[in-house]
Design an enzyme around this catalytic site. Structure first.
Site, mmCIF file in Angstrom:
data_model
loop_
_atom_site.group_PDB
_atom_site.id
_atom_site.type_symbol
_atom_site.label_atom_id
_atom_site.label_comp_id
_atom_site.label_asym_id
_atom_site.label_seq_id
_atom_site.Cartn_x
_atom_site.Cartn_y
_atom_site.Cartn_z
ATOM 1 N N LEU A 108 0.881 -1.085 -0.053
ATOM 2 C CA LEU A 108 -0.089 -0.067 0.026
ATOM 3 C C LEU A 108 0.745 1.122 -0.045
ATOM 4 O O LEU A 108 1.909 1.147 0.485
ATOM 5 C CB LEU A 108 -0.855 0.076 1.060
ATOM 6 C CG LEU A 108 -1.957 -0.844 1.227
ATOM 7 C CD1 LEU A 108 -2.766 -1.123 2.687
ATOM 8 C CD2 LEU A 108 -2.835 -0.980 0.330
ATOM 9 N N ARG B 215 -2.294 -9.011 -10.874
ATOM 10 C CA ARG B 215 -1.234 -8.002 -11.449
ATOM 11 C C ARG B 215 0.310 -8.636 -11.192
ATOM 12 O O ARG B 215 1.076 -8.623 -12.207
ATOM 13 C CB ARG B 215 -1.304 -6.591 -10.731
ATOM 14 C CG ARG B 215 -0.045 -5.638 -10.927
ATOM 15 C CD ARG B 215 -0.467 -5.482 -12.268
ATOM 16 N NE ARG B 215 0.848 -4.439 -12.760
ATOM 17 C CZ ARG B 215 0.864 -4.169 -14.089
ATOM 18 N NH1 ARG B 215 0.022 -4.438 -15.132
ATOM 19 N NH2 ARG B 215 2.234 -3.857 -14.470
ATOM 20 N N ASN C 166 4.856 7.992 7.905
ATOM 21 C CA ASN C 166 5.381 7.997 6.195
ATOM 22 C C ASN C 166 4.243 8.858 5.547
ATOM 23 O O ASN C 166 4.679 9.495 4.550
ATOM 24 C CB ASN C 166 5.067 6.443 5.866
ATOM 25 C CG ASN C 166 6.384 5.571 6.443
ATOM 26 O OD1 ASN C 166 7.234 6.068 6.824
ATOM 27 N ND2 ASN C 166 6.109 4.387 6.047
ATOM 28 N N VAL D 157 5.559 11.961 3.084
ATOM 29 C CA VAL D 157 5.227 11.621 1.606
ATOM 30 C C VAL D 157 4.360 13.169 1.459
ATOM 31 O O VAL D 157 4.567 13.744 0.419
ATOM 32 C CB VAL D 157 4.002 10.744 1.364
ATOM 33 C CG1 VAL D 157 3.206 11.153 0.010
ATOM 34 C CG2 VAL D 157 4.784 9.465 1.179
ATOM 35 N N ARG E 141 35.159 14.565 9.790
ATOM 36 C CA ARG E 141 36.655 14.028 9.865
ATOM 37 C C ARG E 141 37.036 14.588 11.197
ATOM 38 O O ARG E 141 36.613 15.529 12.053
ATOM 39 C CB ARG E 141 37.267 14.857 8.752
ATOM 40 C CG ARG E 141 37.277 14.371 7.546
ATOM 41 C CD ARG E 141 38.039 15.233 6.424
ATOM 42 N NE ARG E 141 39.450 14.971 6.458
ATOM 43 C CZ ARG E 141 40.287 15.553 5.935
ATOM 44 N NH1 ARG E 141 39.903 16.623 5.051
ATOM 45 N NH2 ARG E 141 41.568 15.445 5.977
ATOM 46 N N HIS E 142 38.037 13.963 11.664
ATOM 47 C CA HIS E 142 38.734 14.360 12.661
ATOM 48 C C HIS E 142 39.203 15.692 12.701
ATOM 49 O O HIS E 142 39.167 16.477 11.726
ATOM 50 C CB HIS E 142 40.239 13.528 12.916
ATOM 51 C CG HIS E 142 40.987 13.402 11.815
ATOM 52 N ND1 HIS E 142 41.773 14.568 11.436
ATOM 53 C CD2 HIS E 142 40.882 12.279 10.936
ATOM 54 C CE1 HIS E 142 42.274 14.158 10.649
ATOM 55 N NE2 HIS E 142 41.988 13.183 10.147
ATOM 56 N N ASN F 199 48.235 16.607 8.866
ATOM 57 C CA ASN F 199 47.410 17.340 7.900
ATOM 58 C C ASN F 199 48.189 18.680 7.521
ATOM 59 O O ASN F 199 48.259 19.102 6.422
ATOM 60 C CB ASN F 199 45.970 17.727 8.428
ATOM 61 C CG ASN F 199 45.276 16.554 8.447
ATOM 62 O OD1 ASN F 199 44.359 16.689 9.583
ATOM 63 N ND2 ASN F 199 45.017 15.919 7.589
ATOM 64 N N ARG G 45 43.626 10.353 16.045
ATOM 65 C CA ARG G 45 43.188 11.749 15.909
ATOM 66 C C ARG G 45 41.452 11.706 15.859
ATOM 67 O O ARG G 45 40.965 12.526 16.052
ATOM 68 C CB ARG G 45 43.617 12.212 14.513
ATOM 69 C CG ARG G 45 43.441 11.229 13.387
ATOM 70 C CD ARG G 45 44.582 11.598 12.317
ATOM 71 N NE ARG G 45 44.148 10.898 10.812
ATOM 72 C CZ ARG G 45 45.030 9.996 10.745
ATOM 73 N NH1 ARG G 45 45.931 9.348 11.345
ATOM 74 N NH2 ARG G 45 44.895 9.265 9.317
ATOM 75 N N GLU H 42 41.672 5.073 8.220
ATOM 76 C CA GLU H 42 41.909 5.687 6.996
ATOM 77 C C GLU H 42 42.436 4.788 5.911
ATOM 78 O O GLU H 42 42.897 3.762 6.325
ATOM 79 C CB GLU H 42 43.023 6.791 6.945
ATOM 80 C CG GLU H 42 43.150 7.687 5.672
ATOM 81 C CD GLU H 42 41.998 8.096 5.028
ATOM 82 O OE1 GLU H 42 40.917 7.591 4.753
ATOM 83 O OE2 GLU H 42 42.039 9.444 4.678
ATOM 84 N N HIS I 152 37.765 9.663 8.618
ATOM 85 C CA HIS I 152 38.832 10.276 7.771
ATOM 86 C C HIS I 152 38.180 10.416 6.424
ATOM 87 O O HIS I 152 37.224 10.165 5.931
ATOM 88 C CB HIS I 152 40.129 9.077 7.667
ATOM 89 C CG HIS I 152 40.336 8.599 9.260
ATOM 90 N ND1 HIS I 152 41.378 9.306 9.794
ATOM 91 C CD2 HIS I 152 39.960 7.549 9.863
ATOM 92 C CE1 HIS I 152 41.689 8.607 10.832
ATOM 93 N NE2 HIS I 152 40.724 7.458 10.949
#
Length: 459
Positions: free
Chosen positions: A52, A144, A176, A180, A264-265, A271, A314, A334, A399
């Site tokens: 349905l 059907r 729901n 909708v 991300r850390h 870095n 990290r 990572e 990561h």
């Protein structure tokens, strides 16, 4: 959406969450290409949705499509409603509930023509090289389903599995219906009360003719029944490895509302020096991000929030002051750069020029010597995604490459584009799964960090 949070830099004093588990061993878990080649070949399959309206069929169909494409199985949804909305007639494009009355012969003819067109296109797509087609329609009567099965299996020699979503929980149906009302193209621009009333009447029209799949009368069908968004399952007569994976995935998803947070850390020492891999500590700016992130979540009171991190320092340091249950996942580490761990891209180009060019030419499939490729990473993350689908509200601290793969899953990005998805440092990504897709909101914290994104063509 981009939001600047200037009020999050207040200091908090909290007990850090202890690191648990042994130090991880890096390495490939299994290769995606081996499993992908098996899943991506063989007899084409059609998954036929049944149920349905407001039972989560489209939500499940779209999520299943994202999952199968993510693991390398070429999949596409053919939604009968989309075909109806292409008709240049307001009666079909913006229908009232009477359009779905089974006694409305003119409308019934239009709806059946749309369903036939969707199914025909699905079969044609498989013959042109597609692997799995999902036929998203109500298919609520036994007659059907008989017609659909005959066309797929007897006339075209393809595999067919029915997926029926049954809900007798008023709370789930009501949720729901609201979903909708907000997101369905049928009710764009319609007042909320009017949309809900009309949609409930539409459901009643289908209830008048609905026949659930019956083992007694349809024992020849392969089918899955999902009751109340996962309270109970009935699995009947499925066959083959791919259908087994679909069954396993179905049993790990739910359609109830929740939010997934990704980040991300905080900025790490590697870095700043543009080195890849490793297990470096946070910089002072990275620690400041951890404090701001903790302040944000500790003030939100998000029900049932869980925090997942990798085994690397990290991520653990970034999440250490968040007041919520925490889990460490080795699978969230990572991407393994193998022999190139701890190097900069300039050093890789100088020491390994052939490898540098190979990765630049095919970043998705390139595997670091003694390390992993992005395809390997997708395979490694599959159990994580299964568990994530079972959860409610989750914050995942991980990561760059890992989050690229996860974002690709939820936002239905092509596999080839995964290695280039931009995931900035010091940014919180809020994912809200919805019936017609997944909304992503990027919340940037006002803490500077080195930009580690390398666009396509720059390794």
């Amino acid at each position: 959406k981009l939001i600047l949070l200037d009020s999050l830099l207040q200091e908090k004093t909290m007990s850090p969450v202890p690191t648990t588990g042994p130090k991880p061993r890096r390495g490939t878990v299994r290769t995606f290409s081996e499993s992908g080649s098996t899943l991506g070949s063989g007899t084409g399959q059609v998954i036929v949705m049944v149920g349905l309206p407001a039972r989560g069929k489209t939500y499940i169909a779209k999520k299943l499509t994202r999952y199968l494409n993510w693991i390398g199985v070429n999949t596409r949804v053919f939604n009968a409603g989309d075909y109806r909305r292409q008709i240049q007639d307001d009666m079909a494009k913006k229908p009232k509930h009477s359009f779905f009355d089974p006694n409305n012969r003119e409308a019934k003819a239009i709806r059946e023509a749309c369903m036939e067109a969707a199914l025909d296109d699905a079969l044609r797509w498989i013959k042109d090289g597609g692997r799995v087609a999902i036929f998203d329609a109500t298919n609520t009567t036994r007659d059907r389903r008989r017609v659909v099965f005959d066309k797929i299996v007897n006339e075209n020699g393809l595999k067919c599995m029915f997926l029926e979503s049954i809900c007798n929980s008023d709370n789930i149906v009501e949720s729901n219906v609201r979903e909708v009302k907000v997101h369905s193209p049928d009710y764009k621009g319609v007042e909320a009360d009017e949309a809900i009333s009309d949609f409930l009447n539409r459901i009643k029209h289908y209830e008048d003719i609905y026949e659930q799949i019956s083992e007694e009368h349809e024992s020849h069908l392969a089918f899955i029944k999902i009751f109340n968004a996962g309270e109970k399952y009935v699995i009947h007569k499925h066959e083959g490895y791919l259908q087994s994976k679909i069954v396993y995935w179905i049993m790990n998803v739910h359609i109830t509302p929740r939010t997934i947070y990704l980040t991300r850390h905080g900025e790490s020492q590697y870095n700043v020096t543009n080195r890849i891999g490793g297990d470096s500590d946070l910089t002072e700016r990275g620690k400041l991000y951890g404090v701001a992130l903790s302040s944000f979540f500790n003030s939100q009171q998000i029900p049932g929030l869980r925090v997942w991190t990798s085994w690397l320092k990290r991520t653990i340091q970034t999440a250490s002051e968040i007041s919520a249950p925490q889990e460490r996942w080795r699978a969230l580490n990572e991407i393994d750069a193998g022999d190139m761990e701890n190097l900069t891209y300039e050093e890789i180009e100088e020491k390994y020029p052939e490898e540098f060019r190979a990765r630049e030419n095919s970043k998705l499939t390139y595997r670091y010597p003694s390390g992993e490729s992005y395809q390997d990473l997708v395979a490694r993350l599959e159990p994580v995604m299964m568990e994530l689908e079972r959860q409610g509200n989750v914050l995942l601290v991980a990561h760059q490459a890992v989050l690229r793969c996860i974002l690709g899953y939820f936002l239905d990005k092509p596999l080839e584009g995964l290695p280039y998805i931009k995931v900035p440092l010091h940014t919180l990504i809020k994912l809200t799964p919805q019936a017609y897709g997944c909304e992503a909101e990027f919340v940037r914290f006002p803490i500077e960090a080195n930009d580690t994104h390398r666009p396509k063509g720059s390794y």
